[in-house]
Scaffold this motif. Structure first.
Motif, PDB file in Angstrom:
ATOM      1  N   UNK A   1       8.770   6.464   9.454  1.00 24.33           N
ATOM      2  CA  UNK A   1       9.041   5.995  10.815  1.00 24.33           C
ATOM      3  C   UNK A   1      10.450   5.413  10.929  1.00 24.33           C
ATOM      4  N   UNK A   2      10.837   4.609   9.958  1.00 20.26           N
ATOM      5  CA  UNK A   2      12.162   3.992  10.000  1.00 20.26           C
ATOM      6  C   UNK A   2      13.258   5.039   9.949  1.00 20.26           C
ATOM      7  N   UNK A   3      13.065   6.097   9.148  1.00 19.46           N
ATOM      8  CA  UNK A   3      14.048   7.170   9.068  1.00 19.46           C
ATOM      9  C   UNK A   3      14.140   7.924  10.393  1.00 19.46           C
TER      10      UNK A   3
ATOM     11  N   UNK B   1      13.388   2.130  17.097  1.00 23.48           N
ATOM     12  CA  UNK B   1      14.676   2.665  17.525  1.00 23.48           C
ATOM     13  C   UNK B   1      15.526   2.851  16.276  1.00 23.48           C
ATOM     14  N   UNK B   2      16.541   3.637  16.422  1.00 27.62           N
ATOM     15  CA  UNK B   2      17.416   3.936  15.288  1.00 27.62           C
ATOM     16  C   UNK B   2      18.027   2.653  14.743  1.00 27.62           C
TER      17      UNK B   2
ATOM     18  N   UNK C   1       0.851  -1.182   0.000  1.00 26.45           N
ATOM     19  CA  UNK C   1       0.000   0.000   0.000  1.00 26.45           C
ATOM     20  C   UNK C   1       0.897   1.246   0.000  1.00 26.45           C
ATOM     21  N   UNK C   2       0.827   2.076  -1.054  1.00 26.78           N
ATOM     22  CA  UNK C   2       1.744   3.217  -1.158  1.00 26.78           C
ATOM     23  C   UNK C   2       1.708   4.157   0.031  1.00 26.78           C
ATOM     24  N   UNK C   3       0.513   4.446   0.561  1.00 28.25           N
ATOM     25  CA  UNK C   3       0.411   5.380   1.686  1.00 28.25           C
ATOM     26  C   UNK C   3       1.038   4.794   2.945  1.00 28.25           C
ATOM     27  N   UNK C   4       0.748   3.522   3.218  1.00 27.39           N
ATOM     28  CA  UNK C   4       1.318   2.877   4.409  1.00 27.39           C
ATOM     29  C   UNK C   4       2.827   2.698   4.264  1.00 27.39           C
ATOM     30  N   UNK C   5       3.256   2.389   3.053  1.00 29.04           N
ATOM     31  CA  UNK C   5       4.697   2.233   2.816  1.00 29.04           C
ATOM     32  C   UNK C   5       5.418   3.558   3.073  1.00 29.04           C
ATOM     33  N   UNK C   6       4.815   4.656   2.641  1.00 32.42           N
ATOM     34  CA  UNK C   6       5.414   5.968   2.864  1.00 32.42           C
ATOM     35  C   UNK C   6       5.507   6.266   4.365  1.00 32.42           C
ATOM     36  N   UNK C   7       4.434   5.972   5.095  1.00 30.09           N
ATOM     37  CA  UNK C   7       4.433   6.178   6.550  1.00 30.09           C
ATOM     38  C   UNK C   7       5.504   5.324   7.212  1.00 30.09           C
ATOM     39  N   UNK C   8       5.599   4.079   6.775  1.00 21.59           N
ATOM     40  CA  UNK C   8       6.566   3.149   7.355  1.00 21.59           C
ATOM     41  C   UNK C   8       7.995   3.637   7.136  1.00 21.59           C
TER      42      UNK C   8
END
Length: 578
Positions: free
Chosen positions: A362-364, A369-370, A352-359
């Protein structure tokens, strides 16, 4: 023990009895007690005179005996009768139906693996090859997920649904090592709530507590958690306290893979201490470590917090494996919200493009955690052959370069393509911190791995070398070569310390009347050989292993014997024939 020593011990024991009780019992009772003991002594001496040679099933001669307590070793013999240690010391007065001369070798109690994933591998191969060859005679399961309880399936036959039923399956199958288990909080949650991120209502919490109660009666050691993973981390601290209160009723332990071993390790430790205090039970930290270079300098604070908790009256212990890299799936780099519902639901979100963008955002931003440097992550293997051929054993940094995207996007693409969680090695642990932690008196040893064989199907996929070497490595690298701890202290960490923490009776020490779990090895030659690049290599240097008096390793080779038994926790109700 010689006859003279036996006589001396009787007199000393007699003196201590009289001295201890002289103010609370009458003179005549004291005198009667002394006369009774002397009478037994006369009978004993007479018996020795009439039967100068006592015969045992097995006598192990001329060993260097490490009794598991941490005391200095001594030269002596060990006699085994049936499943029991029958005599220890100078057994020149005795003979054995079988005798083994182990001059120059160490004789110790069997080693205890405080975090084992052999619950699955033993179903495939009950010999427990990689651990038996290191001297492990007891496997302890249950880091978050335990063999039971689990959901009953109407679509397929299942051999068990409860923890006790799993124990029965393993017993019927026959396995070489002894086995025990915690009840996994994730397993309990999954039965009642599935893989959903939700708070249990009162009825659901009651069901979860009843599952914990049933498991404790079936022999569980306590409650195990793995709070860095989904769905385990959906559980609140309050939920875990309520489950732990049930465990406390049965005198069990709370044992945990903390909610963070990295950026948030200090608040994660506070949660452990709060659960231990409010539920009133001992707590142990699974595989104590501090991940990522920017956190390594927290070592003194971490250890000081444990020290303070212990001084405040909490019973806090820990275990470790002996490597500077952990092993888990690549999904550990992802926030757990995307993993709700399991891998299939996760892959839908990744598409899902929107969820992938959110994910990716978050990872960045370092949620949860880092993330570590991609060069510190080795991909161990894939379900898909084409991906295996391209990327197996490569570092994530190299895979990302070959893939043509950054590391985070590469991870998401691989998870979708392979339809697995992708096992990895994470090189995130400080060797200096390992050495400091291994010297702590409350730290025992684990493998955090299955017990496998260097043959199909095990060696067809990658694994962490700790599956083949964690215990041998303590003795070879950190005791013999680094001289970090003595051999007797290394053995204590693998025997009496975990047995004491688990409240296991009659195991973990070489004591008369204890079960005959015995390891015979060469301290000068024991060696681990497994590497991260070539992990399927057995440790060497262990000559003989006995489990409940039966020899499962002879001159380094497995005998095929499977005498392993269930070792139950303190809440076991004693109803089952197990």
């Amino acid at each position: 023990m010689s006859k003279a020593l036996v006589v001396s011990k009787f007199f000393m024991d007699t003196f201590c009895i009289v001295k201890k009780y002289k103010t609370t019992v009458s003179y005549f009772k004291e005198l009667a007690s002394v006369i009774g003991i002397l009478f037994l002594l006369v009978v004993f001496i007479s018996s020795c005179a009439q039967n100068p040679k006592h015969k045992f099933d097995l006598v192990i001669r001329n060993g260097t005996i490490y009794d598991g307590s941490g005391a200095k070793p001594y030269k002596g013999d060990v006699a085994i009768q049936a499943d029991t240690l029958a005599a220890i010391g100078d057994l020149s007065y005795a003979t054995g139906t079988e005798e083994i001369d182990v001059n120059g070798l160490a004789v110790s109690p069997g080693f205890i693996n405080m975090l084992s994933w052999a619950d699955g591998s033993l179903l495939k191969d009950g010999r427990s090859m990689s651990d038996i060859k290191q001297g492990v005679t007891l496997e302890v399961f249950g880091e978050g997920w335990s063999p039971g309880p689990r959901k009953k399936s109407s679509s397929k036959d299942t051999l068990w649904s409860s923890l006790g039923e799993y124990f029965d399956v393993l017993k019927r199958k026959g396995v070489s090592p002894n086995f025990a288990s915690f009840v996994g909080a994730t397993s309990v949650r999954n039965v009642v709530l599935g893989l959903n991120n939700k708070k249990p209502n009162q009825d659901e919490l009651r069901q979860m507590k009843e599952l914990v109660r049933a498991s404790m009666k079936e022999g569980a050691m306590g409650l195990g958690t793995s709070l860095i993973y989904a769905p385990a981390d959906y559980a609140s601290t309050e939920e875990l306290i309520e489950l732990s209160k049930v465990v406390a009723e049965y005198h069990g332990m709370y044992i945990t893979h903390m909610r963070s071993e990295s950026d948030k390790i200090l608040p994660a430790m506070n949660e452990v201490f709060r659960i231990a205090k409010e539920a009133n039970l001992p707590a142990e930290i699974y595989h104590l470590k501090i991940n990522n270079t920017w956190n390594w300098n927290k070592i003194d604070t971490v250890l000081a917090k444990i020290d303070s908790a212990q001084k405040a009256g909490l019973k806090i212990t820990a275990n470790m494996y002996t490597y500077n890299a952990s092993g888990t799936s690549i999904t550990a780099r992802l926030p757990t919200w995307v993993q709700e519902g399991g891998l299939r639901d996760m892959r839908k979100r990744l598409r899902n493009p929107a969820m992938r963008k959110r994910l990716l955002r978050d990872m960045e931003q370092g949620i949860p955690s880092r993330n570590s440097d991609p060069k510190d992550v080795m991909l161990m293997g894939f379900r898909t052959d084409s991906l295996n051929n391209l990327y197996k054993t490569k570092r994530l940094s190299e895979v990302a370069m070959l893939h043509g995207k950054d590391a985070n996007e590469t991870v998401l693409d691989l998870l979708v393509a392979d339809k697995s969680s992708i096992p990895c090695i994470f090189f995130l642990i400080s060797e200096d911190n390992i050495k400091k932690m291994l010297t702590l008196p409350y730290v025992s040893i684990c493998s955090d791995a299955g017990s496998m064989a260097d043959e199909a199907p095990f060696n067809e996929s990658g694994t962490h070398p700790r599956a083949y070497g964690s215990f041998a490595r303590l003795l070879s690298n950190y005791s013999r070569k680094e001289k970090l701890i003595t051999t007797e202290e290394a053995i204590r960490k693998m025997t009496s310390l975990p047995a004491h923490n688990l409240k296991i009776k009659q195991r973990g020490l070489l004591r008369v009347g204890y079960f005959a779990d015995v390891v015979i090895f060469d301290p000068a030659k024991i060696e681990d050989h497994a590497t991260f690049e070539d992990p399927h290599q057995y440790a060497t240097g262990v000559s003989h292993v006995f489990v409940n008096g039966e020899q499962v390793l002879k001159n380094g080779e497995h005998t095929g014997k499977k005498p392993g038994r269930l070792v139950v926790g303190p809440g076991f109700d004693g109803v089952s024939s197990r």
